[in-house]
Design a protein around this motif. Structure first.
Motif, mmCIF file in Angstrom:
data_model
loop_
_atom_site.group_PDB
_atom_site.id
_atom_site.type_symbol
_atom_site.label_atom_id
_atom_site.label_comp_id
_atom_site.label_asym_id
_atom_site.label_seq_id
_atom_site.Cartn_x
_atom_site.Cartn_y
_atom_site.Cartn_z
ATOM 1 N N GLU A 128 0.833 -1.197 0.000
ATOM 2 C CA GLU A 128 0.000 0.000 0.000
ATOM 3 C C GLU A 128 0.870 1.251 0.000
ATOM 4 O OE1 GLU A 128 -4.068 -1.303 2.271
ATOM 5 O OE2 GLU A 128 -2.351 -0.766 3.538
ATOM 6 N N HIS A 129 0.445 2.251 -0.777
ATOM 7 C CA HIS A 129 1.171 3.526 -0.830
ATOM 8 C C HIS A 129 0.233 4.587 -1.368
ATOM 9 C CE1 HIS A 129 4.253 6.513 -1.339
ATOM 10 N NE2 HIS A 129 4.048 6.570 -2.639
ATOM 11 N N ASN A 130 0.119 5.702 -0.639
ATOM 12 C CA ASN A 130 -0.718 6.826 -1.060
ATOM 13 C C ASN A 130 -2.160 6.405 -1.374
ATOM 14 O OD1 ASN A 130 1.193 8.788 -0.708
ATOM 15 N ND2 ASN A 130 1.701 9.021 -2.860
ATOM 16 N N GLY A 131 -2.700 5.516 -0.543
ATOM 17 C CA GLY A 131 -4.092 5.109 -0.700
ATOM 18 C C GLY A 131 -4.333 4.073 -1.777
ATOM 19 N N ASN A 132 -3.309 3.612 -2.478
ATOM 20 C CA ASN A 132 -3.446 2.580 -3.506
ATOM 21 C C ASN A 132 -2.870 1.259 -3.011
ATOM 22 O OD1 ASN A 132 -4.591 4.368 -5.454
ATOM 23 N ND2 ASN A 132 -2.540 5.170 -5.884
ATOM 24 N N SER A 133 -3.322 0.172 -3.619
ATOM 25 C CA SER A 133 -2.878 -1.163 -3.221
ATOM 26 C C SER A 133 -2.368 -1.924 -4.439
ATOM 27 C CB SER A 133 -4.030 -1.942 -2.569
ATOM 28 O OG SER A 133 -4.520 -1.257 -1.428
ATOM 29 N N TRP A 134 -1.414 -2.818 -4.193
ATOM 30 C CA TRP A 134 -0.841 -3.656 -5.250
ATOM 31 C C TRP A 134 -0.694 -5.086 -4.751
ATOM 32 C CZ3 TRP A 134 0.620 1.305 -4.351
ATOM 33 C CH2 TRP A 134 0.797 2.186 -5.428
ATOM 34 N N HIS A 135 -0.787 -6.051 -5.678
ATOM 35 C CA HIS A 135 -0.255 -7.367 -5.370
ATOM 36 C C HIS A 135 1.247 -7.218 -5.132
ATOM 37 C CE1 HIS A 135 -3.811 -8.705 -7.855
ATOM 38 N NE2 HIS A 135 -3.942 -9.479 -6.794
ATOM 39 N N GLU A 136 1.796 -8.068 -4.303
ATOM 40 C CA GLU A 136 3.241 -7.963 -4.031
ATOM 41 C C GLU A 136 4.052 -8.085 -5.323
ATOM 42 O OE1 GLU A 136 6.561 -9.821 -0.960
ATOM 43 O OE2 GLU A 136 4.778 -10.983 -1.477
ATOM 44 N N THR A 137 3.612 -8.961 -6.223
ATOM 45 C CA THR A 137 4.368 -9.156 -7.474
ATOM 46 C C THR A 137 4.116 -8.034 -8.478
ATOM 47 O OG1 THR A 137 2.547 -10.560 -8.260
ATOM 48 C CG2 THR A 137 4.441 -11.663 -7.245
ATOM 49 N N CYS A 138 3.076 -7.228 -8.256
ATOM 50 C CA CYS A 138 2.778 -6.114 -9.175
ATOM 51 C C CYS A 138 3.435 -4.807 -8.742
ATOM 52 C CB CYS A 138 1.268 -5.901 -9.278
ATOM 53 S SG CYS A 138 0.369 -7.234 -10.109
ATOM 54 N N PHE A 139 3.908 -4.758 -7.494
ATOM 55 C CA PHE A 139 4.527 -3.531 -6.991
ATOM 56 C C PHE A 139 6.001 -3.556 -7.365
ATOM 57 C CE2 PHE A 139 6.115 -0.757 -3.466
ATOM 58 C CZ PHE A 139 5.414 0.371 -3.834
ATOM 59 N N THR A 140 6.303 -3.088 -8.569
ATOM 60 C CA THR A 140 7.648 -3.221 -9.121
ATOM 61 C C THR A 140 8.262 -1.858 -9.421
ATOM 62 O OG1 THR A 140 6.752 -3.390 -11.359
ATOM 63 C CG2 THR A 140 7.093 -5.456 -10.163
ATOM 64 N N CYS A 141 9.565 -1.860 -9.587
ATOM 65 C CA CYS A 141 10.307 -0.654 -9.985
ATOM 66 C C CYS A 141 10.004 -0.335 -11.446
ATOM 67 C CB CYS A 141 11.806 -0.878 -9.773
ATOM 68 S SG CYS A 141 12.861 0.416 -10.483
ATOM 69 N N GLN A 142 9.716 0.907 -11.733
ATOM 70 C CA GLN A 142 9.379 1.318 -13.097
ATOM 71 C C GLN A 142 10.540 1.086 -14.060
ATOM 72 O OE1 GLN A 142 6.529 2.281 -14.257
ATOM 73 N NE2 GLN A 142 7.127 3.000 -16.287
ATOM 74 N N ARG A 143 11.753 1.139 -13.550
ATOM 75 C CA ARG A 143 12.929 1.050 -14.432
ATOM 76 C C ARG A 143 13.391 -0.390 -14.643
ATOM 77 N NH1 ARG A 143 18.734 1.770 -14.288
ATOM 78 N NH2 ARG A 143 19.434 3.115 -15.998
ATOM 79 N N CYS A 144 13.603 -1.147 -13.539
ATOM 80 C CA CYS A 144 14.146 -2.508 -13.668
ATOM 81 C C CYS A 144 13.066 -3.585 -13.633
ATOM 82 C CB CYS A 144 15.192 -2.784 -12.587
ATOM 83 S SG CYS A 144 14.495 -2.872 -10.907
ATOM 84 N N GLN A 145 11.819 -3.181 -13.298
ATOM 85 C CA GLN A 145 10.670 -4.091 -13.274
ATOM 86 C C GLN A 145 10.785 -5.204 -12.230
ATOM 87 O OE1 GLN A 145 7.853 -3.435 -15.113
ATOM 88 N NE2 GLN A 145 9.006 -1.565 -15.557
ATOM 89 N N GLN A 146 11.683 -5.065 -11.277
ATOM 90 C CA GLN A 146 11.810 -6.056 -10.213
ATOM 91 C C GLN A 146 10.887 -5.685 -9.054
ATOM 92 O OE1 GLN A 146 13.699 -8.957 -10.383
ATOM 93 N NE2 GLN A 146 13.751 -8.242 -12.524
ATOM 94 N N PRO A 147 10.268 -6.702 -8.388
ATOM 95 C CA PRO A 147 9.414 -6.402 -7.229
ATOM 96 C C PRO A 147 10.181 -5.624 -6.162
ATOM 97 C CG PRO A 147 9.124 -8.685 -7.917
ATOM 98 C CD PRO A 147 10.299 -8.146 -8.695
ATOM 99 N N ILE A 148 9.540 -4.597 -5.626
ATOM 100 C CA ILE A 148 10.188 -3.766 -4.610
ATOM 101 C C ILE A 148 10.087 -4.414 -3.239
ATOM 102 C CG2 ILE A 148 10.078 -1.535 -3.425
ATOM 103 C CD1 ILE A 148 9.173 -0.298 -6.080
ATOM 104 N N GLY A 149 8.961 -5.089 -2.967
ATOM 105 C CA GLY A 149 8.793 -5.761 -1.676
ATOM 106 C C GLY A 149 8.890 -4.782 -0.525
#
Length: 291
Positions: A128-149
């Protein structure tokens, strides 16, 4: 001859085995023990059976009693409020005290992933960030596309970046150490510096938050600048910084602090007055008239 053991056996057989509540004989009948006391099925159910939350009937001895938070249901009554599928031995959720299977709960109440727009199922990990939610695998870095966790990240322009990618793509580099400036920093001569890298050229002390000056585009603390480059007072021999509006007097390549420009004999201030010189001394007209 008497047989004591046989008599004892006959005595036990003669005892009655009755329901603890209604006192009816239990021989040949089903019964339930509670606190080591026997009860006929009817008495036990009327005294101790739980009431089903769904049908409001007692949950008898022959029925499976399913409980959740001090509430009880028959096996067949323990079902989803919306789709009515059985929840026995299955995961479930509750909303306003109503039982819901995970699918119905998710469709009605679960968060939707900001990235893939699909439901985030109960029990699965979400970010969760700024009122939005993501699957853990969908919350990724825009540049490297790796999960941020659980790693640190930096948001920018509605996108999220892991710290290494953000530094590579956006962060200014310190002109001294050539490493990214992620927090703080300062600008000197239109160039970025880490606060820890912005040091006095002379003594190497940090200059951030302190008064300093420069010479040939190199920064110096006031002490180093004065010791290295400032004019020396002809009277007290200490540096004349000339900083912050400090006033001084110059005469024939000699210099004095305003407060040091006094008659050598009577010590009267000669600032703004005429004076005479005798070798390296300066004198007021009265003390110098006999020269």
């Amino acid at each position: 001859m008497k047989f004591p053991m046989l008599e004892l056996f006959k005595s036990k057989m003669a005892e009655r085995y009755d329901c603890h509540f209604c006192k009816e004989s239990l021989f040949g009948k089903k019964y339930v023990l509670r606190d080591e006391n026997p009860y006929c099925v009817k008495c036990y159910e009327s005294l101790y059976s739980n009431t089903c939350e769904e049908c409001k009937n007692p949950i008898g001895c022959n029925s499976r009693d399913l409980s959740y938070k001090d509430r009880h249901w028959h096996d067949g009554c323990f079902h989803c409020f919306k789709c009515h599928r059985s929840l026995a031995d299955k995961p479930f959720s509750t909303k306003d005290e109503q039982l819901l299977c995970t699918e119905c709960y998710s469709n009605e109440y679960s968060s939707k992933c900001y990235e893939c727009k699909k439901t985030i199922m109960p029990g699965s990990r979400k970010m969760e960030h700024n009122g939005n939610s993501w699957h853990e695998t969908c919350f990724t870095c825009q540049r490297c596309q790796q999960p941020i966790g659980t790693k640190s990240f930096i948001p920018k322009d509605n996108n999220n970046y892991c710290v290494p990618c953000y530094e590579k793509q956006f962060a200014l580099q310190c002109v001294h150490c050539k490493k990214p400036i992620t927090t703080g920093g300062l600008t000197y001569h239109d160039q970025p510096w880490h606060k820890d890298c912005f040091l006095c050229t002379g003594c190497k002390e940090q200059l951030s938050g302190k008064r300093f000056t420069s010479r040939d585009d190199f920064p110096y603390c006031l002490n180093c600048y004065c010791n290295l480059y400032a004019k020396k007072c002809a009277e007290c021999t200490t540096p004349i910084s000339g900083l912050g509006g400090t006033k001084y007097i110059s005469f024939e390549e000699r210099h004095w602090h305003n407060d040091c420009f006094n008659c050598k004999k009577c010590l009267v201030s000669l600032v703004g007055r005429g004076f005479l010189t005798e070798r390296d001394d300066i004198l007021c007209p009265d003390c110098g008239k006999d020269i």
